[in-house]
Design a protein around this motif. Structure first.
Motif, PDB file in Angstrom:
ATOM      1  N   UNK A   1     -20.968   2.834  66.859  1.00  0.00           N
ATOM      2  CA  UNK A   1     -21.712   3.939  67.242  1.00  0.00           C
ATOM      3  C   UNK A   1     -21.222   5.381  67.810  1.00  0.00           C
ATOM      4  N   UNK A   2     -19.929   5.196  68.225  1.00  0.00           N
ATOM      5  CA  UNK A   2     -18.955   6.038  68.525  1.00  0.00           C
ATOM      6  C   UNK A   2     -18.455   7.139  67.370  1.00  0.00           C
ATOM      7  N   UNK A   3     -18.782   6.884  66.032  1.00  0.00           N
ATOM      8  CA  UNK A   3     -18.329   7.761  64.964  1.00  0.00           C
ATOM      9  C   UNK A   3     -19.058   9.063  65.083  1.00  0.00           C
ATOM     10  N   UNK A   4     -18.253  10.050  65.118  1.00  0.00           N
ATOM     11  CA  UNK A   4     -18.599  11.337  64.834  1.00  0.00           C
ATOM     12  C   UNK A   4     -19.620  11.494  63.814  1.00  0.00           C
ATOM     13  N   UNK A   5     -19.412  10.840  62.733  1.00  0.00           N
ATOM     14  CA  UNK A   5     -20.631  10.781  61.659  1.00  0.00           C
ATOM     15  C   UNK A   5     -21.769  10.393  61.930  1.00  0.00           C
ATOM     16  N   UNK A   6     -22.218   9.724  63.083  1.00  0.00           N
ATOM     17  CA  UNK A   6     -23.381   9.343  63.582  1.00  0.00           C
ATOM     18  C   UNK A   6     -23.971  10.214  64.649  1.00  0.00           C
ATOM     19  N   UNK A   7     -23.045  11.185  64.921  1.00  0.00           N
ATOM     20  CA  UNK A   7     -23.549  12.054  66.110  1.00  0.00           C
ATOM     21  C   UNK A   7     -24.266  13.382  65.577  1.00  0.00           C
ATOM     22  N   UNK A   8     -25.555  13.077  65.347  1.00  0.00           N
ATOM     23  CA  UNK A   8     -26.184  14.292  64.903  1.00  0.00           C
ATOM     24  C   UNK A   8     -26.498  15.443  65.770  1.00  0.00           C
ATOM     25  N   UNK A   9     -26.209  15.004  66.909  1.00  0.00           N
ATOM     26  CA  UNK A   9     -26.109  16.616  67.782  1.00  0.00           C
ATOM     27  C   UNK A   9     -25.460  17.583  67.555  1.00  0.00           C
ATOM     28  N   UNK A  10     -24.359  17.313  66.685  1.00  0.00           N
ATOM     29  CA  UNK A  10     -23.528  18.550  66.334  1.00  0.00           C
ATOM     30  C   UNK A  10     -24.141  19.387  65.352  1.00  0.00           C
ATOM     31  N   UNK A  11     -25.199  18.906  64.706  1.00  0.00           N
ATOM     32  CA  UNK A  11     -25.853  19.518  63.830  1.00  0.00           C
ATOM     33  C   UNK A  11     -26.492  20.911  64.341  1.00  0.00           C
ATOM     34  N   UNK A  12     -26.788  20.640  65.781  1.00  0.00           N
ATOM     35  CA  UNK A  12     -27.691  21.752  66.672  1.00  0.00           C
ATOM     36  C   UNK A  12     -26.808  22.654  67.229  1.00  0.00           C
ATOM     37  N   UNK A  13     -25.458  22.322  67.179  1.00  0.00           N
ATOM     38  CA  UNK A  13     -24.670  23.323  67.939  1.00  0.00           C
ATOM     39  C   UNK A  13     -24.320  24.546  66.966  1.00  0.00           C
ATOM     40  N   UNK A  14     -24.466  25.655  67.555  1.00  0.00           N
ATOM     41  CA  UNK A  14     -24.238  26.859  66.561  1.00  0.00           C
ATOM     42  C   UNK A  14     -22.788  27.203  66.577  1.00  0.00           C
TER      43      UNK A  14
ATOM     44  N   UNK B   1     -21.907  21.320  58.543  1.00  0.00           N
ATOM     45  CA  UNK B   1     -22.704  21.218  59.854  1.00  0.00           C
ATOM     46  C   UNK B   1     -22.299  20.229  61.033  1.00  0.00           C
ATOM     47  N   UNK B   2     -22.007  19.142  60.374  1.00  0.00           N
ATOM     48  CA  UNK B   2     -21.740  17.895  61.385  1.00  0.00           C
ATOM     49  C   UNK B   2     -20.197  18.107  61.996  1.00  0.00           C
ATOM     50  N   UNK B   3     -19.304  18.369  61.303  1.00  0.00           N
ATOM     51  CA  UNK B   3     -17.828  18.370  61.532  1.00  0.00           C
ATOM     52  C   UNK B   3     -17.319  19.756  61.600  1.00  0.00           C
TER      53      UNK B   3
ATOM     54  N   UNK C   1     -16.428  10.943  55.469  1.00  0.00           N
ATOM     55  CA  UNK C   1     -16.618  10.258  56.424  1.00  0.00           C
ATOM     56  C   UNK C   1     -17.916   9.101  56.044  1.00  0.00           C
TER      57      UNK C   1
ATOM     58  N   UNK D   1     -21.276   9.688  57.847  1.00  0.00           N
ATOM     59  CA  UNK D   1     -22.365  10.852  57.583  1.00  0.00           C
ATOM     60  C   UNK D   1     -22.585  10.702  56.176  1.00  0.00           C
TER      61      UNK D   1
ATOM     62  N   UNK E   1     -27.254   0.495  59.059  1.00  0.00           N
ATOM     63  CA  UNK E   1     -25.995  -0.262  59.024  1.00  0.00           C
ATOM     64  C   UNK E   1     -26.215  -1.399  57.650  1.00  0.00           C
TER      65      UNK E   1
ATOM     66  N   UNK F   1     -14.356   3.343  61.378  1.00  0.00           N
ATOM     67  CA  UNK F   1     -14.307   3.777  62.721  1.00  0.00           C
ATOM     68  C   UNK F   1     -13.052   3.940  63.077  1.00  0.00           C
TER      69      UNK F   1
ATOM     70  N   UNK G   1     -10.999   6.750  61.558  1.00  0.00           N
ATOM     71  CA  UNK G   1     -11.399   8.276  61.912  1.00  0.00           C
ATOM     72  C   UNK G   1     -11.040   8.479  63.226  1.00  0.00           C
TER      73      UNK G   1
ATOM     74  N   UNK H   1     -32.374  12.427  69.694  1.00  0.00           N
ATOM     75  CA  UNK H   1     -31.496  13.559  69.813  1.00  0.00           C
ATOM     76  C   UNK H   1     -32.384  14.511  70.864  1.00  0.00           C
TER      77      UNK H   1
ATOM     78  N   UNK I   1     -31.969  17.376  71.564  1.00  0.00           N
ATOM     79  CA  UNK I   1     -32.110  18.683  71.126  1.00  0.00           C
ATOM     80  C   UNK I   1     -33.396  18.978  70.509  1.00  0.00           C
TER      81      UNK I   1
END
Lengths: 26, 213
Positions: free
Chosen positions: A13-26, B60-62, B69, B72, B116, B136, B139, B189, B191
Motif C-alpha cells: 500500500x506504500x506504492x506510489x501507484x496506489x496513492x491517488x492523492x497525487x491526481x489532485x495535486x496541480x 497525473x499520478x507520477x 507501474x 497504477x 489485489x 513494490x 519501485x 481520499x 481531497x
C-alpha cells in the motif's frame, strides 16, 4: 533504517501507484 | 434534430449529466462539477480528446509519462470500466466515488480486494502477492532478500488465510482488513471532500442551474 513491516499489504500500500492523492495535486 | 450539441457534450463525449452522476455517487452536484475541472485538466494533458488515456493517467499520478507501474496500471484498468483503453468522465466519477470519505466501508473493502486480485480469479493468491511485493521493491529501491520476502508472505498468510488453502478469499479479506484497518487508508481520499475549493472554477462552467443541489 525503519523496520520492514511484516504485513505484505502494508508494504504494497506504500506504492506510489496506489496513492491517488497525487491526481489532485496541480 | 439532434444535430446541435452543447460544447461540453461535443468536446467530452463521456460527459454525463452531473445531477445524474451525483445521484449515483456519494458526491454532491457541485463536487461532480469540480471533478469535471480535474478531469478536463488530466484528459487534455497529452491529447485534448475528453478522455483519459493510460499515459495521461500516469502523467497525473507520477508527473512522468514514462513511468510504468504495476499498481497504477491496475487502477487504470479498474477505472476503465468499459474496457476501451480510456477513461471517460462517467467512469472517472463512479470509480473515484469509492474513494470518497462518505463511501461505504463495504465498497472500499470490495474494491481493495478486486485491486489485489490481479488476475481476477476471485482469490488473492500467494504468488500474486509476491509479484506485487517484488514490484513494490523495484519501485522503491528497497532491497529485500527472497528469504525475507517469503517470511513476510508466511506471516501475512498465517494471519489472513484462515482456511489454509494458500489464497485469500473475500470473507478472509474482510476479516483481515477488520484486524488491519490501516490497509484501507489508501481507499479514502480526503481531497474529494475539498474538491470544490480546490477547483472553484467549476462555478463558472456549471451547466446546472442550482449548483447547491
Amino acid at each position: 533504517a525503519a523496520p520492514v513491516p511484516m504485513n505484505a499489504f502494508e508494504l504494497i500500500s506504500k506504492s506510489q501507484g496506489l496513492n491517488l492523492s497525487s491526481l489532485f495535486e496541480k | 434534430m439532434g444535430c446541435f450539441q452543447s460544447v461540453a457534450t461535443k468536446q467530452f463525449p463521456g460527459r454525463e449529466d452531473p445531477v445524474a452522476l451525483a445521484s449515483q455517487t456519494a458526491c454532491s452536484v457541485s463536487e461532480v462539477e469540480a471533478l469535471f475541472e480535474l478531469f478536463k485538466s488530466i484528459s487534455s494533458s497529452v491529447i485534448d480528446d475528453g478522455l483519459i488515456s493510460k499515459e495521461e493517467f500516469q502523467l497525473a499520478l507520477f508527473k512522468n509519462r514514462k513511468k510504468e507501474n504495476l499498481f497504477s496500471n491496475r487502477i487504470f484498468d479498474l477505472f476503465d470500466v468499459k474496457g476501451k483503453g480510456v477513461i471517460d468522465f462517467g467512469d472517472f466519477v463512479r470509480s473515484l466515488n469509492v474513494f470518497h470519505p462518505n463511501a461505504s466501508q463495504e465498497d472500499k473493502i470490495n474494491f481493495s480486494f478486486t485491486l489485489y486480485d490481479m488476475d481476477g480469479t476471485g482469490y488473492i493468491e500467494r504468488q500474486e502477492v509476491k509479484q506485487m511485493l517484488i514490484a513494490l521493491l523495484c519501485e522503491s529501491d528497497m532491497k529485500l532478500a527472497d528469504e525475507a520476502i517469503e517470511t513476510i508472505l508466511d506471516k501475512t498468510f498465517l494471519e489472513a488465510d484462515i482456511n489454509r488453502d494458500g489464497k485469500i478469499d473475500r470473507s478472509e479479506w474482510l476479516n483481515f482488513v477488520g484486524k488491519n484497518p490501516s490497509l484501507l487508508k489508501i481507499m479514502t481520499l480526503p481531497y474529494l471532500r475539498d474538491i470544490t475549493t480546490t477547483f472553484p472554477s467549476f462555478v463558472f462552467n456549471s451547466e446546472v442551474d442550482d449548483i447547491a443541489t
